[in-house]
Motif scaffolding. Structure first.
Motif, PDB file in Angstrom:
ATOM      1  N   GLU A   1      43.322  30.381  34.754  1.00 23.21           N
ATOM      2  CA  GLU A   1      42.561  30.047  35.964  1.00 23.21           C
ATOM      3  C   GLU A   1      41.816  28.708  35.846  1.00 23.21           C
ATOM      4  O   GLU A   1      41.912  27.864  36.730  1.00 23.21           O
ATOM      5  CB  GLU A   1      41.605  31.210  36.276  1.00 23.21           C
ATOM      6  N   TYR A   2      41.131  28.482  34.725  1.00 18.13           N
ATOM      7  CA  TYR A   2      40.343  27.242  34.603  1.00 18.13           C
ATOM      8  C   TYR A   2      41.237  26.002  34.597  1.00 18.13           C
ATOM      9  O   TYR A   2      40.907  24.979  35.174  1.00 18.13           O
ATOM     10  CB  TYR A   2      39.471  27.277  33.350  1.00 18.13           C
TER      11      TYR A   2
ATOM     12  N   ASP B   1      44.975  40.231  33.434  1.00 22.14           N
ATOM     13  CA  ASP B   1      44.056  40.259  32.288  1.00 22.14           C
ATOM     14  C   ASP B   1      44.522  39.388  31.132  1.00 22.14           C
ATOM     15  O   ASP B   1      43.736  38.657  30.541  1.00 22.14           O
ATOM     16  CB  ASP B   1      43.889  41.697  31.768  1.00 22.14           C
ATOM     17  N   LYS B   2      45.789  39.495  30.822  1.00 24.18           N
ATOM     18  CA  LYS B   2      46.260  38.852  29.590  1.00 24.18           C
ATOM     19  C   LYS B   2      46.723  37.406  29.783  1.00 24.18           C
ATOM     20  O   LYS B   2      46.703  36.625  28.845  1.00 24.18           O
ATOM     21  CB  LYS B   2      47.448  39.643  28.978  1.00 24.18           C
ATOM     22  N   ILE B   3      47.158  37.087  30.987  1.00 25.18           N
ATOM     23  CA  ILE B   3      47.708  35.739  31.177  1.00 25.18           C
ATOM     24  C   ILE B   3      46.931  34.945  32.226  1.00 25.18           C
ATOM     25  O   ILE B   3      46.380  33.892  31.950  1.00 25.18           O
ATOM     26  CB  ILE B   3      49.205  35.797  31.556  1.00 25.18           C
TER      27      ILE B   3
ATOM     28  N   PRO C   1      54.806  45.949  39.927  1.00 28.56           N
ATOM     29  CA  PRO C   1      54.109  47.239  39.896  1.00 28.56           C
ATOM     30  C   PRO C   1      52.662  47.003  39.456  1.00 28.56           C
ATOM     31  O   PRO C   1      52.401  46.088  38.656  1.00 28.56           O
ATOM     32  CB  PRO C   1      54.872  48.026  38.828  1.00 28.56           C
ATOM     33  N   VAL C   2      51.731  47.823  39.980  1.00 25.64           N
ATOM     34  CA  VAL C   2      50.306  47.526  39.792  1.00 25.64           C
ATOM     35  C   VAL C   2      49.900  47.446  38.324  1.00 25.64           C
ATOM     36  O   VAL C   2      49.101  46.581  37.942  1.00 25.64           O
ATOM     37  CB  VAL C   2      49.453  48.563  40.553  1.00 25.64           C
ATOM     38  N   PHE C   3      50.460  48.309  37.473  1.00 24.83           N
ATOM     39  CA  PHE C   3      50.012  48.250  36.074  1.00 24.83           C
ATOM     40  C   PHE C   3      50.474  46.955  35.403  1.00 24.83           C
ATOM     41  O   PHE C   3      49.760  46.374  34.584  1.00 24.83           O
ATOM     42  CB  PHE C   3      50.432  49.510  35.282  1.00 24.83           C
TER      43      PHE C   3
ATOM     44  N   ASP D   1      39.809  42.743  43.427  1.00 26.69           N
ATOM     45  CA  ASP D   1      39.005  42.798  42.197  1.00 26.69           C
ATOM     46  C   ASP D   1      39.050  41.471  41.455  1.00 26.69           C
ATOM     47  O   ASP D   1      38.064  41.043  40.870  1.00 26.69           O
ATOM     48  CB  ASP D   1      39.521  43.889  41.243  1.00 26.69           C
ATOM     49  N   LEU D   2      40.236  40.840  41.502  1.00 28.49           N
ATOM     50  CA  LEU D   2      40.367  39.550  40.827  1.00 28.49           C
ATOM     51  C   LEU D   2      39.442  38.527  41.484  1.00 28.49           C
ATOM     52  O   LEU D   2      38.709  37.812  40.803  1.00 28.49           O
ATOM     53  CB  LEU D   2      41.829  39.077  40.868  1.00 28.49           C
ATOM     54  N   GLU D   3      39.464  38.483  42.809  1.00 24.78           N
ATOM     55  CA  GLU D   3      38.577  37.520  43.475  1.00 24.78           C
ATOM     56  C   GLU D   3      37.120  37.792  43.098  1.00 24.78           C
ATOM     57  O   GLU D   3      36.359  36.892  42.779  1.00 24.78           O
ATOM     58  CB  GLU D   3      38.719  37.575  45.010  1.00 24.78           C
TER      59      GLU D   3
END
Ligand code: SAM
Length: 239
Positions: free
Chosen positions: A218-219, A211-213, A202-204, A32-34
């Protein structure tokens, strides 16, 4: 050494029974991230926006089960894949009846100069004759048409296969593979720098971290590790 037809047949069979919905949830999170990063890159490309404005004709080449359908669903788009089952799943997921074609990137069933834009996402790493594929993509593009490729980056700092343990032919590509006659390289970027060690979370927590970090970093990582992301995105224009 396996013959090329056998390798292609292995790839077709592999994708015919490829069911990412059965993958462990941490892999789905990384996929999903990709996907999120690819969508963001494409939506912000002026070449894509321009073709969208002009309501150009689009080919999603190697569309799989339609992960990138939201980018093209409002456009005049044809979807091609080697795997009949992926196309069938695609149709089922989105309730499509037409516009899907089973075919090979090495021998595209289209007339010359048909498309304004071709998306080819996570496909060319499975193609042995990448030059033949690029020739075919060039042939079916209109003059000044745009080819957007996403592929695993051979120059990546992350060496591990992140989503799949591919038992079929695949290999990373580098910018050099796209310096071919008939195409001008308009731009490129590399992206995705999440080290595989994060898989142990863990997935959560992984989701929260992404999401938060991570997405905020990424940029910066693209600037810091220029050219060394896990994936390569290249925009070529038919010249
Ligand atoms: C990793 S999946 C990517 C699917 C989709 N583009 C995405 O990113 O979600 C690779 C896809 O390429 C297709 N493919 C592999 N070799 C191909 C070929 N020679 N011609 C057309 N499609 C091919 C496979 O069947 C598979 O659906």
């Amino acid at each position: 050494m396996k013959r090329k037809e056998n390798i292609r047949e292995d790839i077709r069979k592999f994708y015919d029974s490829w069911t990412p919905e059965t993958f462990p949830s941490y892999i789905k999170t990384l996929m999903d991230l990709e996907e999120k990063l690819v969508v963001d890159i494409i939506e912000n490309l002026e070449e894509y926006r321009d073709i969208k404005r002009k309501n150009g004709i689009v080919l999603d080449c190697g569309c799989g089960f339609g992960s990138y359908y939201p980018l093209t669903k409002d456009l005049n788009t044809l979807y091609l894949d080697l795997s009949y089952n992926q196309l069938k799943r695609f149709g089922k997921i989105y309730g499509l009846r037409s516009n899907r074609i089973c075919g090979d990137i090495l021998n595209l069933p289209f007339k010359d100069s048909t498309f304004d834009l071709i998306l080819c996402i996570n496909v060319l790493e499975h193609v042995i004759d990448i030059n033949i594929a690029l020739k075919e993509l060039h042939r079916v593009l209109k003059d000044e048409g745009v080819l957007l490729v996403v592929a695993v980056n051979r120059e990546s700092i992350i060496r591990e296969e992140i989503f799949n343990e591919f038992r079929i032919y695949h290999r990373g590509l580098s910018l050099r593979d796209f310096k071919v006659d008939g195409f001008e390289m308009v731009k490129y970027t590399t992206f995705y720098f999440l080290p595989p060690i994060f898989k142990i979370l863990p997935v959560f927590i992984l989701n929260y971290f992404i999401d938060k970090i991570y997405l905020k970093l990424e940029y910066r990582l693209r600037d810091l590790f220029r050219g060394r992301g896990q994936f390569l995105c290249v925009v070529l224009r038919k010249s």
